[in-house]
Enzyme design. Structure first.
Site, PDB file in Angstrom:
ATOM      1  CB  CYS A 406      20.441  -8.516  39.874  1.00 22.13           C
ATOM      2  SG  CYS A 406      19.506  -9.374  41.150  1.00 22.13           S
ATOM      3  CG  HIS A 450      16.814  -5.906  40.448  1.00 27.36           C
ATOM      4  ND1 HIS A 450      17.554  -6.692  39.607  1.00 27.36           N
ATOM      5  CD2 HIS A 450      17.155  -4.613  40.156  1.00 27.36           C
ATOM      6  CE1 HIS A 450      18.292  -5.939  38.829  1.00 27.36           C
ATOM      7  NE2 HIS A 450      18.077  -4.670  39.149  1.00 27.36           N
ATOM      8  CG  ASP A 466      19.775  -2.011  37.990  1.00 31.27           C
ATOM      9  OD1 ASP A 466      20.635  -2.895  38.189  1.00 31.27           O
ATOM     10  OD2 ASP A 466      18.564  -2.266  37.878  1.00 31.27           O
TER      11      ASP A 466
END
Length: 657
Positions: A406, A450, A466
């Site tokens: 991520c 994250h 995202d």
């Protein structure tokens, strides 16, 4: 009790066993050589007792002691702090065994052993550690009972029973002190220097590999109890550090030098209670975006919640957040420059791509869509093991490896946005969590760490995007376990296999969560709330002290009444028969005096009842034989005792006086 008297073999065995139990929890923290020396010294002391060898002299113990201190110093570069101090204490106690032979020595070791037992909470305050520590406490108490007995050696059974009785008698007092003694704010189990070194969590910066490394940990980051239904998985973004500055490879936090961004909530806020594990940082994790803050905390300009001091103990707080919102409809020139900052050189291909989008697509919405489409359609892969990146890390990732976690996607997306003239920043935190059906609360682990991006749009303010969801949408919808092709690197508890193990863990976590909430989380606020429920009024510290004093006095009176009440001594069969015999004599006016022995009674009764003198003498002899003769010994023949008892019963029944 004479402290110079030597304890027996059993006392040494109890002491060694209890000390070993107390030290066993520390062996995982100690260097291997320290644990080996402790076990060696204990075995040496046991061998000295078995072989009846003399204790080692001072000329031998003193150099060993100095070498042990030097070894601890060289290992930790200090003699202070949690790790070094506990290791030094354990090593010195094991050496103290080599010169301990009197009760005084044992008393010192026992009370030092109690202290060593408590130090286990410096490393771990979980429920199982608390339960385990009852074992060394019981063993040390049994040893103390044994060396305090003035009439020889106690059997192990009696020693254990007395120790258990003492601990049970102390339990109500312990509970009363726990509930009513004023709670001290701040950490109870913490010392300076290295006490917080091993805590894990998010940092104030992010480089490629940071989040993926944190995701390999199955440790709990926090637990959440919602007031109402748990929101959908894709709404569970837990806001942590916000990163602005990019140095060509990593992202860093910036100064908090502008006004708090205005929040406009859309729809109802979500209320919840967080139990945050210690991470030695000031930030508190809250659902994105925080609306109502915990007491005593404050917001940074980008609405990150901070505590006054680093979180070094488990922290429980209430919060309220909006999952749908408008954030910072206006952006000042200083914030705009910060949100567009990029190093002057590097990553030429990424810059060229972003500038081409800016020329051709023109609007921010179309540029954002182009970047997300690139992630979806050009073979990007979500993995915990991406390859190393070169000096131009963004170019290497976007045009060569296309494999990342991520932080790779968030970093490259934010870079592209800034290069295309769209203000952007990175938010780190956690996403998702696992619902525990046993307690109906959410468990968020370090493996849920994250990173995502916020871009600023003139019509909407800061908008959460995202880019990981464009590559692996199941990461946001179902959790990290479903998004990885190979999830074997994840901790077992973050995976969906081993259903029986997960069920066992979730049940245990529910019990452990209760321990965290009601024992470790029993703070000043909860203490006053409890007293308020008892009294029916708002409690204060004066009332708390009155309740504590009154409860302790009442408990002391009850214990005194229990311990000093007159106990009726048990009567054995021989004594019961003799009391029947005395009752017959009393009917003839022969009363046994206080403290008068059987022989004296026999002489008086024989003179007053000469016709029964022989019978009275025989009864007395049989009674004395049963009470004080060979029949009273544990190894006496039971057949002979029964025969004597039968004869005594027959004589007393036939006695007609």
């Amino acid at each position: 009790m004479s402290l110079a008297i030597k304890p027996g073999k059993a006392d040494l065995h109890w002491l060694l066993g209890a000390m070993l139990l107390a030290m066993a929890l520390h062996f995982s923290h100690f260097p291997l050589w320290t644990s080996a020396l402790i076990v060696l010294f204990m075995a040496w002391r046991l061998l000295l007792q078995w072989r009846q060898w003399a204790m080692p002299r001072l000329w031998l113990l003193l150099p060993i002691t100095l070498l042990g201190v030097a070894g601890i110093y060289l290992q930790y570069r200090t003699l202070f702090g949690r790790d070094a101090s506990v290791a030094l204490l354990a090593l010195m106690l094991s050496l103290k065994l080599m010169e301990s032979s009197t009760r005084r020595d044992y008393v010192i070791l026992i009370f030092a052993g109690y202290f060593l037992t408590v130090t286990a909470f410096l490393f771990d305050q979980s429920l199982w550690v608390g339960g385990y520590l009852l074992l060394p406490v019981f063993g040390l108490t049994a040893c103390l009972v044994g060396i305090s007995y003035p009439h020889g050696v106690l059997s192990n059974r009696l020693r254990s029973r007395l120790s258990l009785t003492l601990l049970l008698q102390a339990a109500p007092l312990m509970l009363m002190l726990f509930l009513l003694f004023p709670r001290i704010p701040g950490p109870l189990w913490g010392v300076p220097q290295d006490a917080y070194r091993a805590m894990s969590g998010l940092n104030d910066h992010m480089q490629p590999g940071d989040i993926s490394e944190l995701s390999l940990s199955g440790a709990v980051a926090f637990r959440v109890q919602f007031q109402g239904e748990i929101p959908a998985q894709r709404q569970l973004y837990w806001r942590g550090p916000v990163l602005w500055q990019f140095d060509g490879r990593g992202w860093h936090m910036a100064g908090n030098d502008h006004a708090v961004e205005k929040l406009e909530g859309l729809g109802e806020a979500v209320s919840y209670t967080m139990t945050l594990e210690p991470h030695n940082r000031r930030w508190l994790l809250m659902l994105d975006v925080p609306h109502i803050l915990p007491a005593g905390t404050f917001l940074t300009s980008e609405r990150q919640v901070l505590a006054p001091m680093p979180v070094r103990t488990r922290m429980r707080y209430n919060g309220s957040s909006h999952t749908q919102y408008h954030l910072a409809a206006g952006l000042g020139s200083r914030e705009l420059a910060r949100a567009l900052q990029l190093p002057p050189g590097g990553n030429p291909r990424s810059r060229a791509l972003a500038m081409a989008w800016q020329r051709e697509l023109q609007t921010p919405e179309r540029i954002i869509n182009a970047a997300l489409t690139m992630f979806r359609s050009q073979g990007f892969f979500y993995t915990l093991t991406p390859p190393q990146l070169g000096d131009d890390a963004i170019d290497d990732f976007l045009f060569s490896s296309k494999r990342g976690f991520c932080e790779h996607y968030a970093s490259s997306f934010a870079y592209l946005m800034r290069a295309a003239g769209i203000p952007a920043r990175i938010v780190t935190g956690y996403q998702g969590g696992e619902t525990n059906p046993v307690g109906q609360y959410l468990i968020v682990r370090q493996s849920d760490a994250h990173a995502w991006v916020e871009v600023w749009l003139a019509s909407r303010g800061w908008v959460r995007l995202d880019p990981t969801a464009a590559v692996a949408p199941s990461r946001v919808d179902s959790g990290i376990n479903t998004a990885l092709t190979d999830n074997t690197l994840l901790p077992i508890l973050a995976r969906q296999d081993h259903a029986w193990l997960r069920k066992l863990y979730l049940n245990w976590d529910a019990v452990n969560n209760g321990w965290n909430q009601w024992v470790l989380g029993y703070n000043q606020q909860r203490q006053l709330e409890l007293l308020s429920r008892i009294t029916g009024t708002t409690a204060n510290w004066q009332q708390l002290m009155l309740w504590l004093t009154g409860s302790l006095l009442l408990m002391a009176l009850l214990l005194c009444a229990l311990l000093f009440r007159r106990k009726r001594m048990p009567i054995d069969p021989a004594q019961a028969l003799y009391l029947r015999y005395l009752a017959k004599l009393s009917r003839r006016g022969i009363q046994a005096g206080a403290g008068e022995g059987p022989l004296s009674i026999q002489q008086r009764a024989g003179k007053l009842l000469p016709q029964h003198e022989a019978e009275i003498a025989r009864i007395t002899r049989l009674y004395l034989a049963l009470r004080y003769g060979p029949h009273a010994e544990p190894h006496a023949e039971p057949h002979a005792e029964r025969k004597t008892m039968a004869e005594l019963r027959s004589l007393i029944e036939r006695l007609d006086c």
